[in-house]
Design a protein around this motif. Structure first.
Motif, PDB file in Angstrom:
ATOM      1  N   ALA A 117       0.851  -1.191   0.000  1.00 16.17           N
ATOM      2  CA  ALA A 117       0.000   0.000   0.000  1.00 16.17           C
ATOM      3  C   ALA A 117       0.882   1.235   0.000  1.00 16.17           C
ATOM      4  N   ASP A 118       0.419   2.283  -0.658  1.00 15.86           N
ATOM      5  CA  ASP A 118       1.134   3.557  -0.623  1.00 15.86           C
ATOM      6  C   ASP A 118       0.887   4.280   0.689  1.00 15.86           C
ATOM      7  N   LEU A 119      -0.313   4.102   1.251  1.00 22.27           N
ATOM      8  CA  LEU A 119      -0.738   4.837   2.439  1.00 22.27           C
ATOM      9  C   LEU A 119      -1.090   3.866   3.564  1.00 22.27           C
ATOM     10  N   VAL A 120      -0.483   4.046   4.712  1.00 23.27           N
ATOM     11  CA  VAL A 120      -0.778   3.214   5.885  1.00 23.27           C
ATOM     12  C   VAL A 120      -0.813   4.118   7.113  1.00 23.27           C
ATOM     13  N   GLY A 121      -1.980   4.227   7.727  1.00 21.49           N
ATOM     14  CA  GLY A 121      -2.098   5.090   8.901  1.00 21.49           C
ATOM     15  C   GLY A 121      -3.391   4.849   9.642  1.00 21.49           C
ATOM     16  N   PHE A 122      -3.861   5.858  10.363  1.00 20.03           N
ATOM     17  CA  PHE A 122      -5.080   5.760  11.145  1.00 20.03           C
ATOM     18  C   PHE A 122      -5.963   6.974  10.858  1.00 20.03           C
ATOM     19  N   GLN A 123      -7.261   6.728  10.704  1.00 13.61           N
ATOM     20  CA  GLN A 123      -8.216   7.830  10.608  1.00 13.61           C
ATOM     21  C   GLN A 123      -8.851   8.016  11.980  1.00 13.61           C
ATOM     22  N   VAL A 204     -12.327  -0.558   8.011  1.00 13.34           N
ATOM     23  CA  VAL A 204     -11.128   0.069   7.473  1.00 13.34           C
ATOM     24  C   VAL A 204     -11.561   1.243   6.609  1.00 13.34           C
ATOM     25  N   ALA A 205     -10.782   2.312   6.636  1.00 12.94           N
ATOM     26  CA  ALA A 205     -11.016   3.459   5.761  1.00 12.94           C
ATOM     27  C   ALA A 205     -10.052   3.373   4.592  1.00 12.94           C
ATOM     28  N   LEU A 206     -10.589   3.197   3.398  1.00 11.36           N
ATOM     29  CA  LEU A 206      -9.778   3.106   2.187  1.00 11.36           C
ATOM     30  C   LEU A 206      -9.747   4.469   1.497  1.00 11.36           C
ATOM     31  N   PHE A 207      -8.573   4.848   1.018  1.00  6.86           N
ATOM     32  CA  PHE A 207      -8.417   6.114   0.309  1.00  6.86           C
ATOM     33  C   PHE A 207      -7.724   5.872  -1.024  1.00  6.86           C
ATOM     34  N   GLY A 208      -8.345   6.357  -2.081  1.00 12.95           N
ATOM     35  CA  GLY A 208      -7.720   6.349  -3.393  1.00 12.95           C
ATOM     36  C   GLY A 208      -7.562   7.785  -3.843  1.00 12.95           C
ATOM     37  N   VAL A 209      -6.331   8.235  -4.019  1.00  6.85           N
ATOM     38  CA  VAL A 209      -6.076   9.630  -4.379  1.00  6.85           C
ATOM     39  C   VAL A 209      -5.465   9.675  -5.777  1.00  6.85           C
ATOM     40  N   LEU A 210      -6.140  10.365  -6.676  1.00  4.20           N
ATOM     41  CA  LEU A 210      -5.680  10.552  -8.053  1.00  4.20           C
ATOM     42  C   LEU A 210      -5.237  11.996  -8.215  1.00  4.20           C
ATOM     43  N   ILE A 211      -4.012  12.200  -8.687  1.00  5.45           N
ATOM     44  CA  ILE A 211      -3.481  13.542  -8.879  1.00  5.45           C
ATOM     45  C   ILE A 211      -3.297  13.777 -10.369  1.00  5.45           C
ATOM     46  N   LEU A 232     -17.960  -3.606  -1.680  1.00  6.45           N
ATOM     47  CA  LEU A 232     -17.598  -3.238  -0.310  1.00  6.45           C
ATOM     48  C   LEU A 232     -18.827  -3.254   0.593  1.00  6.45           C
ATOM     49  N   GLN A 233     -18.639  -3.766   1.806  1.00  4.75           N
ATOM     50  CA  GLN A 233     -19.736  -3.874   2.762  1.00  4.75           C
ATOM     51  C   GLN A 233     -19.447  -3.038   4.012  1.00  4.75           C
ATOM     52  N   ASN A 234     -20.510  -2.548   4.624  1.00  4.55           N
ATOM     53  CA  ASN A 234     -20.419  -1.825   5.879  1.00  4.55           C
ATOM     54  C   ASN A 234     -19.726  -2.697   6.935  1.00  4.55           C
ATOM     55  N   PRO A 235     -18.807  -2.166   7.753  1.00  5.26           N
ATOM     56  CA  PRO A 235     -18.467  -0.758   7.933  1.00  5.26           C
ATOM     57  C   PRO A 235     -17.248  -0.285   7.143  1.00  5.26           C
ATOM     58  N   THR A 236     -16.842  -1.008   6.091  1.00  4.62           N
ATOM     59  CA  THR A 236     -15.771  -0.490   5.243  1.00  4.62           C
ATOM     60  C   THR A 236     -16.202   0.838   4.637  1.00  4.62           C
ATOM     61  N   ARG A 237     -15.270   1.779   4.593  1.00  2.74           N
ATOM     62  CA  ARG A 237     -15.512   3.060   3.938  1.00  2.74           C
ATOM     63  C   ARG A 237     -14.447   3.268   2.876  1.00  2.74           C
ATOM     64  N   CYS A 238     -14.851   3.833   1.756  1.00  3.91           N
ATOM     65  CA  CYS A 238     -13.899   4.089   0.673  1.00  3.91           C
ATOM     66  C   CYS A 238     -14.100   5.511   0.166  1.00  3.91           C
ATOM     67  N   HIS A 239     -13.016   6.264   0.116  1.00  5.21           N
ATOM     68  CA  HIS A 239     -13.049   7.649  -0.342  1.00  5.21           C
ATOM     69  C   HIS A 239     -12.140   7.782  -1.565  1.00  5.21           C
ATOM     70  N   LEU A 240     -12.700   8.134  -2.695  1.00  6.58           N
ATOM     71  CA  LEU A 240     -11.916   8.409  -3.896  1.00  6.58           C
ATOM     72  C   LEU A 240     -11.820   9.920  -4.069  1.00  6.58           C
ATOM     73  N   ILE A 241     -10.612  10.404  -4.232  1.00  4.02           N
ATOM     74  CA  ILE A 241     -10.366  11.845  -4.280  1.00  4.02           C
ATOM     75  C   ILE A 241      -9.469  12.159  -5.464  1.00  4.02           C
ATOM     76  N   ALA A 242      -9.903  13.075  -6.307  1.00  3.07           N
ATOM     77  CA  ALA A 242      -9.065  13.559  -7.401  1.00  3.07           C
ATOM     78  C   ALA A 242      -8.614  14.975  -7.065  1.00  3.07           C
ATOM     79  N   LEU A 243      -7.298  15.192  -7.069  1.00  5.11           N
ATOM     80  CA  LEU A 243      -6.721  16.510  -6.819  1.00  5.11           C
ATOM     81  C   LEU A 243      -6.205  17.055  -8.148  1.00  5.11           C
ATOM     82  N   TYR A 244      -6.779  18.150  -8.597  1.00  2.00           N
ATOM     83  CA  TYR A 244      -6.428  18.730  -9.894  1.00  2.00           C
ATOM     84  C   TYR A 244      -5.442  19.880  -9.697  1.00  2.00           C
ATOM     85  N   LEU A 245      -4.274  19.738 -10.299  1.00  2.00           N
ATOM     86  CA  LEU A 245      -3.176  20.667 -10.098  1.00  2.00           C
ATOM     87  C   LEU A 245      -3.333  21.943 -10.925  1.00  2.00           C
TER      88      LEU A 245
END
Length: 261
Positions: A117-123, A204-211, A232-245
């Motif tokens: 994984a690129d990201l490993v931490g705690f929310q 688990v909180a999943l994050f997908g970040v697209l730059i 994906l089933q509850n209580p898994t959460r998934c956040h997809l985020i696109a950051l536009y430069l």
């Protein structure tokens, strides 16, 4: 926050997605040259390392020798590495994600990479602490969605693995536990893993970040988000985020150093 202008958003099932861009170039530059640069070069770890070694250099010759070692270090400035540091800094600001360990410390050789994984931490949300795992993709692809979102090496597949591959999750926990033990993050590790186990390995909180360096387009995320929502089933959460430069991906190293392309 640098990325404070909402371009689009949506939600389905356990997945939500949004596209963001900076309102002003100066806010982006300040973010890049402070929070992002500090994470990229692991300023905290580097300062601690240098201070410790300076305490061991007791002669002028030893201090000169240490100076030669410190001067030989080449800072990481590849655009994808800047993208990962940007994603970490944004998630810390916008989603309450805590990073107990800087991945840069595990790059023992210039070509080393960390599997899993690129990201490993705690929310952290009030008294609730969740394991946070994620992937970052930095793309100059002109297609929408970009190629990095699909295929076995794409973000959708990798996030699905982080949600369901217990062998992979076990490896990540085994990697994380000794890095938290005896630190301020040990309680967070215990709380997050305890919650994860009690939830049947789903909290688990999943994050997908697209730059990206193109104009914002909801098609970057929508299809992959809806596909993930079906698995994906509850209580898994998934956040997809696109950051536009506000600049090209290739210009990020120059921009971070305070220059203008």
């Amino acid at each position: 926050m640098a990325f404070n202008s909402l371009c689009y958003e949506g939600a389905q099932g356990q997945v939500d997605w949004r596209g963001l861009q900076p309102e002003a170039d100066d806010a982006f530059d300040a973010f890049l040259c402070s929070e992002v640069e500090a994470r990229l070069h692991d300023s905290e770890g580097a300062d601690d390392f240098e201070a410790h070694l300076r305490g061991l250099a007791n002669t002028g010759f030893a201090r000169d020798s240490l100076g030669a070692i410190l001067a030989a270090e080449v800072p990481e400035e590849r655009d994808w590495a800047i993208g990962e540091a940007m994603a970490e800094a944004h998630l810390q600001q916008a989603h309450g994600v805590v990073w107990p360990w800087n991945m840069e410390r595990d790059k023992r050789t210039p070509k080393a990479s960390l599997p899993g994984a690129d990201l490993v931490g705690f929310q952290v949300e009030g008294d609730v602490v969740r394991l946070a795992l994620g992937e970052v993709k930095t793309s100059s692809d002109k297609k929408t969605p970009p190629n990095v979102m699909s295929g076995r090496g794409g973000m959708k597949h990798q996030l699905d693995e982080l949600a369901h591959n217990l062998r992979l999750i076990g490896q990540l926990l085994k990697w994380l536990q000794p890095r938290c033990r005896g630190t301020e993050h040990e309680d967070s590790f215990d709380a997050a893993v305890g919650l994860f186990l009690e939830s049947g390995n789903r909290a688990v909180a999943l994050f997908g970040v697209l730059i990206r360096d193109i104009q914002p387009d909801e098609l970057d995320l929508t299809a992959r988000a809806k596909t993930l929502a079906g698995s994906l089933q509850n209580p898994t959460r998934c956040h997809l985020i696109a950051l536009y430069l506000p600049c090209t991906v290739a210009d990020l190293p120059t921009r971070m150093s305070g220059g203008k392309p």
